[in-house]
Design a protein around this motif. Structure first.
Motif, PDB file in Angstrom:
ATOM      1  N   ILE A   1     127.588  42.363-102.633  1.00 32.83           N
ATOM      2  CA  ILE A   1     128.574  43.213-101.954  1.00 32.83           C
ATOM      3  C   ILE A   1     128.291  44.694-102.203  1.00 32.83           C
ATOM      4  CG2 ILE A   1     131.025  43.826-101.845  1.00 32.83           C
ATOM      5  CD1 ILE A   1     131.573  40.829-102.426  1.00 32.83           C
ATOM      6  N   THR A   2     128.049  45.052-103.465  1.00 29.25           N
ATOM      7  CA  THR A   2     127.873  46.472-103.811  1.00 29.25           C
ATOM      8  C   THR A   2     126.409  46.903-103.842  1.00 29.25           C
ATOM      9  OG1 THR A   2     127.746  46.050-106.181  1.00 29.25           O
ATOM     10  CG2 THR A   2     129.958  46.392-105.230  1.00 29.25           C
ATOM     11  N   SER A   3     125.497  45.945-103.902  1.00 33.40           N
ATOM     12  CA  SER A   3     124.057  46.199-104.048  1.00 33.40           C
ATOM     13  C   SER A   3     123.684  46.812-105.393  1.00 33.40           C
ATOM     14  CB  SER A   3     123.516  47.075-102.916  1.00 33.40           C
ATOM     15  OG  SER A   3     123.666  46.416-101.689  1.00 33.40           O
ATOM     16  N   LYS A   4     124.632  46.882-106.320  1.00 35.04           N
ATOM     17  CA  LYS A   4     124.337  47.396-107.660  1.00 35.04           C
ATOM     18  C   LYS A   4     123.733  46.271-108.491  1.00 35.04           C
ATOM     19  CE  LYS A   4     127.976  50.848-107.702  1.00 35.04           C
ATOM     20  NZ  LYS A   4     129.192  51.299-108.374  1.00 35.04           N
ATOM     21  N   PRO A   5     122.831  46.624-109.428  1.00 39.14           N
ATOM     22  CA  PRO A   5     122.230  45.583-110.270  1.00 39.14           C
ATOM     23  C   PRO A   5     123.258  44.959-111.212  1.00 39.14           C
ATOM     24  CG  PRO A   5     121.453  47.753-110.932  1.00 39.14           C
ATOM     25  CD  PRO A   5     122.314  47.947-109.719  1.00 39.14           C
ATOM     26  N   ILE A   6     123.206  43.662-111.345  1.00 48.16           N
ATOM     27  CA  ILE A   6     124.037  42.930-112.298  1.00 48.16           C
ATOM     28  C   ILE A   6     123.154  41.920-113.020  1.00 48.16           C
ATOM     29  CG2 ILE A   6     126.200  43.188-111.036  1.00 48.16           C
ATOM     30  CD1 ILE A   6     125.851  40.292-110.064  1.00 48.16           C
ATOM     31  N   ILE A   7     123.606  41.481-114.172  1.00 54.39           N
ATOM     32  CA  ILE A   7     122.887  40.466-114.946  1.00 54.39           C
ATOM     33  C   ILE A   7     123.654  39.164-114.837  1.00 54.39           C
ATOM     34  CG2 ILE A   7     122.210  39.717-117.250  1.00 54.39           C
ATOM     35  CD1 ILE A   7     121.847  42.635-117.990  1.00 54.39           C
ATOM     36  N   ILE A   8     122.942  38.117-114.473  1.00 63.62           N
ATOM     37  CA  ILE A   8     123.497  36.767-114.522  1.00 63.62           C
ATOM     38  C   ILE A   8     123.013  36.174-115.844  1.00 63.62           C
ATOM     39  CG2 ILE A   8     123.578  34.502-113.427  1.00 63.62           C
ATOM     40  CD1 ILE A   8     124.828  36.783-111.773  1.00 63.62           C
ATOM     41  N   PHE A   9     123.943  35.747-116.668  1.00 61.42           N
ATOM     42  CA  PHE A   9     123.656  35.365-118.054  1.00 61.42           C
ATOM     43  C   PHE A   9     124.299  34.023-118.360  1.00 61.42           C
ATOM     44  CE2 PHE A   9     122.983  36.369-122.502  1.00 61.42           C
ATOM     45  CZ  PHE A   9     124.064  35.844-123.175  1.00 61.42           C
ATOM     46  N   SER A  10     123.529  33.101-118.922  1.00 67.51           N
ATOM     47  CA  SER A  10     124.119  31.848-119.398  1.00 67.51           C
ATOM     48  C   SER A  10     123.612  31.590-120.811  1.00 67.51           C
ATOM     49  CB  SER A  10     123.792  30.671-118.480  1.00 67.51           C
ATOM     50  OG  SER A  10     122.422  30.378-118.515  1.00 67.51           O
ATOM     51  N   ALA A  11     124.463  30.980-121.611  1.00 66.87           N
ATOM     52  CA  ALA A  11     124.124  30.703-123.003  1.00 66.87           C
ATOM     53  C   ALA A  11     124.627  29.319-123.376  1.00 66.87           C
ATOM     54  CB  ALA A  11     124.742  31.754-123.917  1.00 66.87           C
ATOM     55  N   ARG A  12     123.757  28.547-124.033  1.00 64.74           N
ATOM     56  CA  ARG A  12     124.123  27.205-124.499  1.00 64.74           C
ATOM     57  C   ARG A  12     123.992  27.171-126.013  1.00 64.74           C
ATOM     58  NH1 ARG A  12     121.228  22.218-125.256  1.00 64.74           N
ATOM     59  NH2 ARG A  12     119.348  23.310-124.649  1.00 64.74           N
ATOM     60  N   ASP A  13     125.064  26.806-126.700  1.00 62.88           N
ATOM     61  CA  ASP A  13     125.075  26.747-128.162  1.00 62.88           C
ATOM     62  C   ASP A  13     124.146  25.633-128.633  1.00 62.88           C
ATOM     63  OD1 ASP A  13     125.590  26.466-130.882  1.00 62.88           O
ATOM     64  OD2 ASP A  13     127.759  26.655-130.663  1.00 62.88           O
ATOM     65  N   ILE A  14     123.115  26.016-129.382  1.00 63.95           N
ATOM     66  CA  ILE A  14     122.151  25.036-129.904  1.00 63.95           C
ATOM     67  C   ILE A  14     122.129  25.064-131.434  1.00 63.95           C
ATOM     68  CG2 ILE A  14     120.697  25.014-127.835  1.00 63.95           C
ATOM     69  CD1 ILE A  14     118.751  26.899-129.416  1.00 63.95           C
ATOM     70  N   SER A  15     123.210  25.551-132.032  1.00 66.75           N
ATOM     71  CA  SER A  15     123.274  25.684-133.491  1.00 66.75           C
ATOM     72  C   SER A  15     123.038  24.354-134.200  1.00 66.75           C
ATOM     73  CB  SER A  15     124.622  26.263-133.918  1.00 66.75           C
ATOM     74  OG  SER A  15     124.771  27.561-133.397  1.00 66.75           O
ATOM     75  N   SER A  16     123.619  23.279-133.694  1.00 61.81           N
ATOM     76  CA  SER A  16     123.453  21.981-134.361  1.00 61.81           C
ATOM     77  C   SER A  16     122.003  21.507-134.256  1.00 61.81           C
ATOM     78  CB  SER A  16     124.411  20.938-133.776  1.00 61.81           C
ATOM     79  OG  SER A  16     124.165  20.765-132.392  1.00 61.81           O
ATOM     80  N   ILE A  17     121.349  21.785-133.149  1.00 63.81           N
ATOM     81  CA  ILE A  17     119.938  21.401-132.991  1.00 63.81           C
ATOM     82  C   ILE A  17     119.069  22.205-133.956  1.00 63.81           C
ATOM     83  CG2 ILE A  17     117.981  21.460-131.378  1.00 63.81           C
ATOM     84  CD1 ILE A  17     120.110  21.042-129.122  1.00 63.81           C
ATOM     85  N   MET A  18     119.326  23.510-134.058  1.00 60.83           N
ATOM     86  CA  MET A  18     118.549  24.365-134.957  1.00 60.83           C
ATOM     87  C   MET A  18     118.781  23.968-136.420  1.00 60.83           C
ATOM     88  SD  MET A  18     116.791  26.271-132.964  1.00 60.83           S
ATOM     89  CE  MET A  18     116.199  27.709-133.820  1.00 60.83           C
ATOM     90  N   GLN A  19     120.017  23.606-136.769  1.00 60.96           N
ATOM     91  CA  GLN A  19     120.318  23.184-138.135  1.00 60.96           C
ATOM     92  C   GLN A  19     119.586  21.886-138.464  1.00 60.96           C
ATOM     93  OE1 GLN A  19     121.850  24.819-140.550  1.00 60.96           O
ATOM     94  NE2 GLN A  19     121.524  23.143-141.993  1.00 60.96           N
ATOM     95  N   ALA A  20     119.577  20.935-137.532  1.00 60.19           N
ATOM     96  CA  ALA A  20     118.870  19.667-137.754  1.00 60.19           C
ATOM     97  C   ALA A  20     117.372  19.904-137.911  1.00 60.19           C
ATOM     98  CB  ALA A  20     119.142  18.708-136.599  1.00 60.19           C
ATOM     99  N   ALA A  21     116.808  20.807-137.114  1.00 61.09           N
ATOM    100  CA  ALA A  21     115.377  21.122-137.222  1.00 61.09           C
ATOM    101  C   ALA A  21     115.060  21.765-138.565  1.00 61.09           C
ATOM    102  CB  ALA A  21     114.949  22.035-136.074  1.00 61.09           C
ATOM    103  N   LYS A  22     115.943  22.652-139.046  1.00 59.40           N
ATOM    104  CA  LYS A  22     115.741  23.291-140.344  1.00 59.40           C
ATOM    105  C   LYS A  22     115.809  22.261-141.466  1.00 59.40           C
ATOM    106  CE  LYS A  22     117.687  26.773-143.458  1.00 59.40           C
ATOM    107  NZ  LYS A  22     117.471  25.947-144.631  1.00 59.40           N
ATOM    108  N   GLU A  23     116.788  21.363-141.391  1.00 57.77           N
ATOM    109  CA  GLU A  23     116.920  20.337-142.419  1.00 57.77           C
ATOM    110  C   GLU A  23     115.696  19.429-142.442  1.00 57.77           C
ATOM    111  OE1 GLU A  23     120.673  18.469-141.570  1.00 57.77           O
ATOM    112  OE2 GLU A  23     121.806  20.225-142.257  1.00 57.77           O
ATOM    113  N   GLU A  24     115.169  19.076-141.282  1.00 58.69           N
ATOM    114  CA  GLU A  24     113.974  18.231-141.210  1.00 58.69           C
ATOM    115  C   GLU A  24     112.760  18.969-141.785  1.00 58.69           C
ATOM    116  OE1 GLU A  24     111.317  15.111-140.526  1.00 58.69           O
ATOM    117  OE2 GLU A  24     113.488  15.155-140.762  1.00 58.69           O
ATOM    118  N   ALA A  25     112.616  20.232-141.470  1.00 55.84           N
ATOM    119  CA  ALA A  25     111.497  21.021-142.006  1.00 55.84           C
ATOM    120  C   ALA A  25     111.610  21.135-143.526  1.00 55.84           C
ATOM    121  CB  ALA A  25     111.471  22.402-141.357  1.00 55.84           C
ATOM    122  N   ASP A  26     112.826  21.366-144.013  1.00 50.62           N
ATOM    123  CA  ASP A  26     113.039  21.431-145.462  1.00 50.62           C
ATOM    124  C   ASP A  26     112.681  20.098-146.118  1.00 50.62           C
ATOM    125  OD1 ASP A  26     113.924  24.026-145.171  1.00 50.62           O
ATOM    126  OD2 ASP A  26     116.061  23.527-145.411  1.00 50.62           O
TER     127      ASP A  26
END
Length: 119
Positions: free
Chosen positions: A83-108
Motif C-alpha cells: 500500500i505505502t511502497s515503504k520497506p518493511i521486514i517480514i519476520f518469523s521466529a520459532r522457539d528451538i530452546s528445547s532442541i538446542m538444550q538437548a543437543a548441548k546435553e548430548e554433546a556434553d
C-alpha cells in the motif's frame, strides 16, 4: 511457539539529504528490532544484510524474551509494503530452546564418554 511480525523500517522523512539517510540508518540500527537480539551486533548485521543487500535471512540465534534469552530459528525478508511502497521486514521466529538444550546435553555426554575413554 512461533512468532511473526512485520516491522516498518522507514522513517517519516522523505528527504534524500545524506545526513537524513545517516540518521535513518542509525535509527534502524538502534531499533526495537535489533534490541531483540542477545547479540546486538548480530542483530545489526542481520538487519543490514536484509535492508541493504536484500538478502533473505535464515539463522538460529538467541533472542531476548520476557522470560530471558531463548534460542530461535528466525527467518526474515525485506519487502515493500503493497500500500505505502515503504520497506518493511517480514519476520518469523520459532522457539528451538528445547532442541538446542538437548543437543548441548548430548554433546556434553559424548565429551564425558570421550574423556573417560582416553584415560
Amino acid at each position: 511457539a512461533n512468532q511473526s511480525a512485520g516491522y516498518s523500517v522507514s522513517s517519516g522523512s522523505s528527504s534524500k539529504d545524506s545526513s537524513d539517510d545517516s540518521d535513518k540508518e542509525h535509527d534502524l540500527l538502534d531499533s526495537d528490532f535489533v534490541k531483540q537480539f542477545v547479540d546486538g551486533d548480530e542483530g545489526k548485521r542481520i538487519l543490514q544484510d536484509s535492508m541493504i543487500w536484500g538478502h533473505d535471512i535464515s539463522i538460529e540465534t538467541q533472542l531476548n524474551t520476557k522470560n530471558g534469552p531463548k534460542w530461535f530459528s528466525i527467518k526474515l525478508r525485506t519487502i515493500n509494503d503493497p500500500i505505502t511502497s515503504k520497506p518493511i521486514i517480514i519476520f518469523s521466529a520459532r522457539d528451538i530452546s528445547s532442541i538446542m538444550q538437548a543437543a548441548k546435553e548430548e554433546a556434553d555426554r559424548q565429551n564425558i564418554q570421550k574423556s573417560e575413554f582416553c584415560k
